[in-house]
Design an enzyme around this catalytic site. Structure first.
Site, PDB file in Angstrom:
ATOM      1  N   ASP A 192      13.872  28.196 -10.214  1.00  0.00           N
ATOM      2  CA  ASP A 192      13.701  27.059 -11.101  1.00  0.00           C
ATOM      3  C   ASP A 192      12.955  27.586 -12.335  1.00  0.00           C
ATOM      4  O   ASP A 192      12.301  28.627 -12.267  1.00  0.00           O
ATOM      5  CB  ASP A 192      12.883  25.980 -10.397  1.00  0.00           C
ATOM      6  CG  ASP A 192      12.541  24.827 -11.328  1.00  0.00           C
ATOM      7  OD1 ASP A 192      13.450  24.304 -11.975  1.00  0.00           O
ATOM      8  OD2 ASP A 192      11.351  24.495 -11.422  1.00  0.00           O
ATOM      9  N   ASP A 252       9.137  24.650  -7.499  1.00  0.00           N
ATOM     10  CA  ASP A 252       7.823  24.027  -7.296  1.00  0.00           C
ATOM     11  C   ASP A 252       7.841  22.516  -7.394  1.00  0.00           C
ATOM     12  O   ASP A 252       6.882  21.865  -7.009  1.00  0.00           O
ATOM     13  CB  ASP A 252       6.817  24.573  -8.318  1.00  0.00           C
ATOM     14  CG  ASP A 252       7.009  23.956  -9.692  1.00  0.00           C
ATOM     15  OD1 ASP A 252       8.172  23.778 -10.103  1.00  0.00           O
ATOM     16  OD2 ASP A 252       5.998  23.633 -10.350  1.00  0.00           O
ATOM     17  N   ASP A 310      13.033  20.085  -6.556  1.00  0.00           N
ATOM     18  CA  ASP A 310      13.433  21.354  -5.948  1.00  0.00           C
ATOM     19  C   ASP A 310      13.479  21.268  -4.427  1.00  0.00           C
ATOM     20  O   ASP A 310      14.001  22.186  -3.778  1.00  0.00           O
ATOM     21  CB  ASP A 310      12.466  22.478  -6.342  1.00  0.00           C
ATOM     22  CG  ASP A 310      12.557  22.819  -7.815  1.00  0.00           C
ATOM     23  OD1 ASP A 310      13.667  22.763  -8.365  1.00  0.00           O
ATOM     24  OD2 ASP A 310      11.517  23.149  -8.417  1.00  0.00           O
TER      25      ASP A 310
END
Length: 636
Positions: free
Chosen positions: A311, A503, A507
């Site tokens: 990410d 995080d 996600d």
């Protein structure tokens, strides 16, 4: 007497085997050798029967285990009258389990240390300035607390005193005290220095950093190491080779004793012991670096990983974007635009929301409440603020609810939030989020570790994500991804296994579907940590590379220990097949092989201590790691 009873409780079969052996020696000494032979033989056959039950259960489950050799060795030595050797084999089996427990205890030392350091008490400062001692789980957010010298910080807090020296070694592995200033975050479980300090609680005990680590460690210690099962993969070939050598030795010599002598040194204790000890050592080593493996199986998958997906926001970047420009439309002031946007973003979980709220609060603007706020994940928020209809988010989201939207040219590396008020386009706000200082080193270390493909998955627009990816050498970027898009991309990514690092709340689904989900748990969401297989408990991206390397080193050590055990056992079998190794001597030598396998497997305790090229000098916190301020800990 108490130590003896404790020993009996810990290893009852070992003690019983020694008692049987002592009784047999006594019987032989008084001339009752037949009684000794019968007693030992019956006891050995009873143990063999217990092992046989396990063996049958394994066979019914279509799993040929290494206990086949153990049972055969005991029965064959009893059959040929080598009852002393059969007793040593039993001692080897029961003692091997005890040695495994002892070695696993050594390997779990750091994990146990975490569990034993849970803060139990807090000193609350009441409204009169008095000190009231309360249980740590009674602390509430906003409570003022006194932390005395050499005491553990009970909950995640913000430092009120001007300065403090804090030992965070139990959390980060940093051996040197960390200097803190007023406003810095002080994590639960860290140890105060020589001076008493005052802090304000930022989280209750259950939500604090240390308690999260403890819960994750409890999950991890309850898991089964994959190489425990991997040892069974060697069961069929090892069993076949052992029986073949024993059978040929019997056939060529014509002596059935030779068959038993070979099988005595073919007992598979090294294979059964090495794997679990190595994996507990690897988990312990990872925990020492602030990396909590929820399952030991994650170590093996990390060792084989070939693709890693990241990410962007909060993972490759610092995750703390700042407002760098407010651009209102005519008729709307900059302060009014920022106030309305900040108010609406109070009801968003997006990482940009905190920056917008902080910018409004920092400008001294009073944020308003809304009774009908609703968020569409990754797109935006719609809310009624002070009787006005406000929409904030991506341009497509705002265009559906407001007229006159003018898309602005986005400077590379920046994000733009669009806003509409009462159905009319009201302006944009620009934000920028810096790349983590340690991101480039982490990616380079992962490439050196054998990761072949690196992917960036982000909900941000291409113009924001691409320059960050290019700066880090990531060629493959998937922008404007919804959570389901990330799931699909990771599910079908090749080559496998695939690591996903993230995080945020959005996600959580992709972390769950990845072969190994890695959550940046220090500042990330609880949902992400709960969905992940591995949680990084410090704000340092280099720990992702360390997790992979520790996994590789642990698997390598486990396989080396298993291979060493097999090689030495086969060598001893060949010696026994030649008639040069009596059964009793072979059984004693096999005990040394067990010890050798355990000592080899325990090297995994140091899997995270050996230097890693490119990350030297960041052994504890990493050059990119930094103290977190209170505003970062208390992210809405």
């Amino acid at each position: 007497m108490a130590p003896v009873l404790a020993l009996v409780r810990r290893v009852p079969l070992v003690v019983l085997t020694l008692v049987v052996g002592a009784a047999a020696l006594a019987l032989v000494a008084v001339g009752l050798e037949p009684a000794a032979r019968w007693g030992v033989s019956l006891y050995a056959l009873a143990i063999a029967a217990v092992e046989a039950v396990r063996m049958i259960r394994g066979l019914l489950a279509r799993r040929l285990g290494l206990d086949v050799l153990a049972v055969t060795a005991i029965v064959s030595t009893v059959a040929v009258g080598e009852y002393a050797a059969s007793l040593i084999i039993v001692l080897m089996l029961t003692g091997g389990e005890a040695l495994e427990v002892a070695a696993a205890g050594r390997a779990q030392r750091e994990l146990r240390a975490l569990l034993e350091r849970v803060p139990q008490q807090a000193h609350r400062i009441d409204s009169t300035g008095g000190i009231v001692d309360i249980a740590a789980d009674q602390v509430r957010v906003g409570d003022r607390l006194l932390v005395r010298p050499a005491e553990l910080v009970p909950v995640d807090s913000a430092l009120v005193s001007a300065a403090a020296s804090i030992d965070e070694s139990s959390l980060t592995g940093e051996s040197m005290p960390v200097d803190k200033q007023a406003g810095d975050a002080v994590l639960s479980g860290s140890l105060n220095g020589a001076a008493a300090v005052e802090v304000v609680a930022m989280a209750v005990a259950a939500d604090s950093q240390y308690q999260r680590i403890v819960e994750l460690v409890r999950e991890a210690t309850a898991s089964t190491a994959p190489l425990v099962r991997l040892a069974d993969r060697y069961a069929v070939p090892f069993t076949a080779v052992s029986l073949a050598i024993a059978g040929v030795a019997w056939m060529l010599s014509g002596d059935p004793v030779r068959f038993a002598e070979v099988l005595v040194v073919a007992t598979p204790c090294p294979l059964l012991i090495a794997a679990p000890v190595a994996f507990m050592g690897g988990m312990s080593s990872a925990a020492k670096r602030g990396i909590v493996m929820k399952s030991a199986a994650s170590l093996e998958v990390l060792a084989r990983a070939r693709t890693v997906a990241f990410d962007k926001t909060g993972t490759l970047t610092a995750g703390h974007p700042a407002v760098v420009g407010v651009h209102p439309e005519p008729g709307v002031s900059a302060d009014e635009l920022l106030r309305l946007v900040g108010s609406a973003e109070r009801y968003s979980s997006h990482v940009l929301a905190a920056a917008l709220r902080d910018a409004a609060a920092g400008a001294g603007l009073l944020l308003a409440d809304s009774d009908d706020a609703r968020e569409e994940a990754t797109f935006g928020v719609a809310a009624t603020i002070d009787g006005r209809s406000v929409v904030v988010g991506k341009p497509a989201f705002v265009e559906q609810r407001a007229t006159g939207v003018r898309r602005s040219a986005i400077e590379r590396g920046r994000a733009v939030v669009y806003a509409g008020v009462d159905g009319v386009f009201a302006g944009t706000i620009e934000l920028r989020d810096g790349v983590r200082p340690e991101a480039a080193r982490t990616l380079a270390a992962l490439r050196r570790a054998g990761l072949e493909r690196t992917i960036m998955l982000t909900g941000d627009v291409e113009a924001t994500a691409r320059p960050i990816a290019e700066g880090l050498g990531i060629a493959e970027v998937h922008a404007e991804c919804l959570p389901e898009d990330k799931v699909a991309l990771v599910r079908w990514a090749q080559p496998r296994p695939v690591i996903m690092v993230g995080d945020g709340v959005n996600d959580a689904p992709v972390l769950a579907v990845a072969d190994v989900g890695v959550a940046m748990g220090a500042t990330g969401s609880t949902a992400a940590s709960e969905s992940a297989d591995v949680v990084i408990m410090v704000d340092d991206l280099t720990r992702v590379a360390w997790a992979v390397v520790i996994g590789q080193r642990t698997v390598r050590i486990a396989l080396q220990s298993i291979g060493l055990g097999i090689a030495v056992s086969i060598a001893l079998m060949l010696v026994a097949a030649a008639g040069l190794l009596p059964a009793v001597a072979g059984a004693l030598l096999q005990e040394l092989v067990d010890l050798l396998a355990i000592l080899g497997a325990l090297r995994a305790v140091r899997a995270g201590r050996a230097p890693m090229p490119g990350l030297d000098g960041v052994e504890a916190r990493g050059a990119g790691a930094r103290p977190m301020r209170a505003s970062e800990v208390l992210r809405p």
